[in-house]
Design a protein around this motif. Structure first.
Motif, PDB file in Angstrom:
ATOM      1  N   LEU A  38       0.826  -1.208   0.000  1.00  0.00           N
ATOM      2  CA  LEU A  38       0.000   0.000   0.000  1.00  0.00           C
ATOM      3  C   LEU A  38       0.863   1.262   0.000  1.00  0.00           C
ATOM      4  CD1 LEU A  38      -2.830  -1.005   2.525  1.00  0.00           C
ATOM      5  CD2 LEU A  38      -2.993  -0.852   0.034  1.00  0.00           C
ATOM      6  N   GLU A  39       2.102   1.142   0.483  1.00  0.00           N
ATOM      7  CA  GLU A  39       3.023   2.278   0.452  1.00  0.00           C
ATOM      8  C   GLU A  39       3.349   2.695  -0.978  1.00  0.00           C
ATOM      9  OE1 GLU A  39       5.988   1.841   4.243  1.00  0.00           O
ATOM     10  OE2 GLU A  39       6.335   0.477   2.568  1.00  0.00           O
ATOM     11  N   GLU A  40       3.236   1.756  -1.911  1.00  0.00           N
ATOM     12  CA  GLU A  40       3.669   1.980  -3.288  1.00  0.00           C
ATOM     13  C   GLU A  40       2.583   2.606  -4.162  1.00  0.00           C
ATOM     14  OE1 GLU A  40       4.838  -1.874  -4.552  1.00  0.00           O
ATOM     15  OE2 GLU A  40       6.274  -2.158  -2.917  1.00  0.00           O
ATOM     16  N   PHE A  41       1.383   2.801  -3.612  1.00  0.00           N
ATOM     17  CA  PHE A  41       0.284   3.375  -4.388  1.00  0.00           C
ATOM     18  C   PHE A  41       0.473   4.890  -4.479  1.00  0.00           C
ATOM     19  CE2 PHE A  41      -3.221  -0.082  -3.826  1.00  0.00           C
ATOM     20  CZ  PHE A  41      -2.316  -1.045  -4.253  1.00  0.00           C
ATOM     21  N   LYS A  42       1.094   5.353  -5.544  1.00  0.00           N
ATOM     22  CA  LYS A  42       1.477   6.756  -5.676  1.00  0.00           C
ATOM     23  C   LYS A  42       0.286   7.704  -5.778  1.00  0.00           C
ATOM     24  CE  LYS A  42       5.887   5.682  -7.895  1.00  0.00           C
ATOM     25  NZ  LYS A  42       6.746   5.890  -9.098  1.00  0.00           N
ATOM     26  N   PHE A  43      -0.843   7.200  -6.260  1.00  0.00           N
ATOM     27  CA  PHE A  43      -2.000   8.074  -6.468  1.00  0.00           C
ATOM     28  C   PHE A  43      -3.005   8.002  -5.315  1.00  0.00           C
ATOM     29  CE2 PHE A  43      -0.430   6.753 -10.656  1.00  0.00           C
ATOM     30  CZ  PHE A  43      -0.107   7.991 -11.187  1.00  0.00           C
ATOM     31  N   LEU A  44      -2.728   7.169  -4.335  1.00  0.00           N
ATOM     32  CA  LEU A  44      -3.649   6.992  -3.214  1.00  0.00           C
ATOM     33  C   LEU A  44      -3.635   8.229  -2.319  1.00  0.00           C
ATOM     34  CD1 LEU A  44      -5.591   5.021  -1.859  1.00  0.00           C
ATOM     35  CD2 LEU A  44      -3.654   4.086  -0.583  1.00  0.00           C
ATOM     36  N   GLU A  45      -4.796   8.885  -2.215  1.00  0.00           N
ATOM     37  CA  GLU A  45      -4.905  10.124  -1.448  1.00  0.00           C
ATOM     38  C   GLU A  45      -5.691   9.951  -0.157  1.00  0.00           C
ATOM     39  OE1 GLU A  45      -6.631  12.965  -4.064  1.00  0.00           O
ATOM     40  OE2 GLU A  45      -4.851  13.133  -5.349  1.00  0.00           O
ATOM     41  N   SER A  46      -6.443   8.859  -0.042  1.00  0.00           N
ATOM     42  CA  SER A  46      -7.244   8.633   1.159  1.00  0.00           C
ATOM     43  C   SER A  46      -7.304   7.136   1.449  1.00  0.00           C
ATOM     44  CB  SER A  46      -8.663   9.184   0.963  1.00  0.00           C
ATOM     45  OG  SER A  46      -9.472   8.905   2.092  1.00  0.00           O
ATOM     46  N   LEU A  47      -6.962   6.770   2.690  1.00  0.00           N
ATOM     47  CA  LEU A  47      -6.946   5.361   3.087  1.00  0.00           C
ATOM     48  C   LEU A  47      -7.587   5.222   4.463  1.00  0.00           C
ATOM     49  CD1 LEU A  47      -6.009   2.416   2.667  1.00  0.00           C
ATOM     50  CD2 LEU A  47      -3.829   3.072   3.709  1.00  0.00           C
ATOM     51  N   ASP A  48      -8.660   4.447   4.529  1.00  0.00           N
ATOM     52  CA  ASP A  48      -9.383   4.255   5.792  1.00  0.00           C
ATOM     53  C   ASP A  48      -9.244   2.805   6.250  1.00  0.00           C
ATOM     54  OD1 ASP A  48     -11.033   4.223   7.961  1.00  0.00           O
ATOM     55  OD2 ASP A  48     -12.844   4.863   6.909  1.00  0.00           O
ATOM     56  N   LEU A  49      -8.451   2.607   7.304  1.00  0.00           N
ATOM     57  CA  LEU A  49      -8.254   1.281   7.899  1.00  0.00           C
ATOM     58  C   LEU A  49      -8.779   1.252   9.332  1.00  0.00           C
ATOM     59  CD1 LEU A  49      -4.565   0.684   6.724  1.00  0.00           C
ATOM     60  CD2 LEU A  49      -6.651  -0.111   5.608  1.00  0.00           C
ATOM     61  N   SER A  50      -9.654   2.179   9.651  1.00  0.00           N
ATOM     62  CA  SER A  50     -10.079   2.369  11.038  1.00  0.00           C
ATOM     63  C   SER A  50     -11.007   1.270  11.544  1.00  0.00           C
ATOM     64  CB  SER A  50     -10.773   3.727  11.180  1.00  0.00           C
ATOM     65  OG  SER A  50     -11.894   3.806  10.324  1.00  0.00           O
ATOM     66  N   TYR A  51     -10.887   1.040  12.854  1.00  0.00           N
ATOM     67  CA  TYR A  51     -11.776   0.140  13.601  1.00  0.00           C
ATOM     68  C   TYR A  51     -11.865  -1.253  12.983  1.00  0.00           C
ATOM     69  CZ  TYR A  51     -12.918   4.491  15.882  1.00  0.00           C
ATOM     70  OH  TYR A  51     -12.817   5.674  16.560  1.00  0.00           O
ATOM     71  N   ARG A  52     -10.704  -1.781  12.658  1.00  0.00           N
ATOM     72  CA  ARG A  52     -10.599  -3.165  12.197  1.00  0.00           C
ATOM     73  C   ARG A  52      -9.783  -3.939  13.235  1.00  0.00           C
ATOM     74  NH1 ARG A  52     -14.452  -3.975  10.433  1.00  0.00           N
ATOM     75  NH2 ARG A  52     -15.030  -1.923  11.145  1.00  0.00           N
TER      76      ARG A  52
END
Length: 210
Positions: A38-52
């Motif tokens: 996921l670190e390599e996703f250059k265009f990723l601007e929003s990532l929600d990994l909350s409450y898992r």
């Protein structure tokens, strides 16, 4: 992908979605470690990994550098990451920590994998200053300090590397000489892939090899 009630670890098939800009995994039952791809996703601007139920070290590159773009709230087993996440430091393996504390009493303190990772800027090739059969040496800077260090990372794929690490610790414990490079600290535990990880940290000097 939110609201689909997926379970298990984040699938490696997501690696191919490099052009994605927004990824929310909320309202699913994902668990395990956060994959480093996921670190390599250059265009990723929003990532929600909350409450898992994620656990282990939070990556520090890519979107993970931005605490406003990445949410990891509600994951009590996560550690590390950038300071803004306010997560606990990742701990060393208990047995190794005890062993090192006995063999390296002269060392200032034991450090975490997270601290070493930050000091070397993610073991950047730009900081690589030497490489040998037993490992590599990186130049780094201690956090909140201007102290330059040499980070000697053991190549534990070498069959004798782990043993030589403790042999070197024992030898350095008993040797004092003004011409020897001073050892500052050590790290023995696991990295973000759960692989065994061993490091010695020295005062930086020119022409120090692995």
């Amino acid at each position: 992908m939110q609201g689909n009630f997926f379970q298990g670890t984040i699938p490696s098939s997501l690696r191919s979605l490099r052009g994605i800009e927004d990824l929310s995994l909320s309202r699913n039952n994902f668990s395990g470690r956060i994959p480093e791809f996921l670190e390599e996703f250059k265009f990723l601007e929003s990532l929600d990994l909350s409450y898992r139920n994620f656990e282990g070290m939070v990556p520090i590159k890519g979107v993970f550098r931005n605490s406003t773009a990445t949410s990891v709230r509600g994951n009590s087993k996560l550690c590390g990451g950038i300071p803004e996440f306010r997560l606990p430091n990742c701990k060393l393996q208990h047995a190794n920590k005890i062993r090192l504390s006995l063999t390296m009493k002269f060392v200032i303190s034991l450090v975490s994998y997270q601290s070493v990772l930050k000091a070397s800027e993610g073991f950047s090739l730009a900081n690589l200053i030497g490489k040998g059969s037993f490992g590599s040496v990186y130049k780094g800077v201690i956090e909140n300090s201007e102290t330059t260090i040499a980070i000697k990372v053991r190549n534990l794929l070498h069959p004798a590397a782990s043993k030589s690490f403790f042999v070197e610790c024992e030898a350095l414990k008993n040797i004092r000489h003004r011409n020897l490079v001073k050892v500052l600290s050590a790290c023995s535990g696991y990295d973000h892939r759960s692989d065994d990880f061993k490091v010695l940290i020295y005062v930086f000097m020119v022409n120090v090899g692995a």
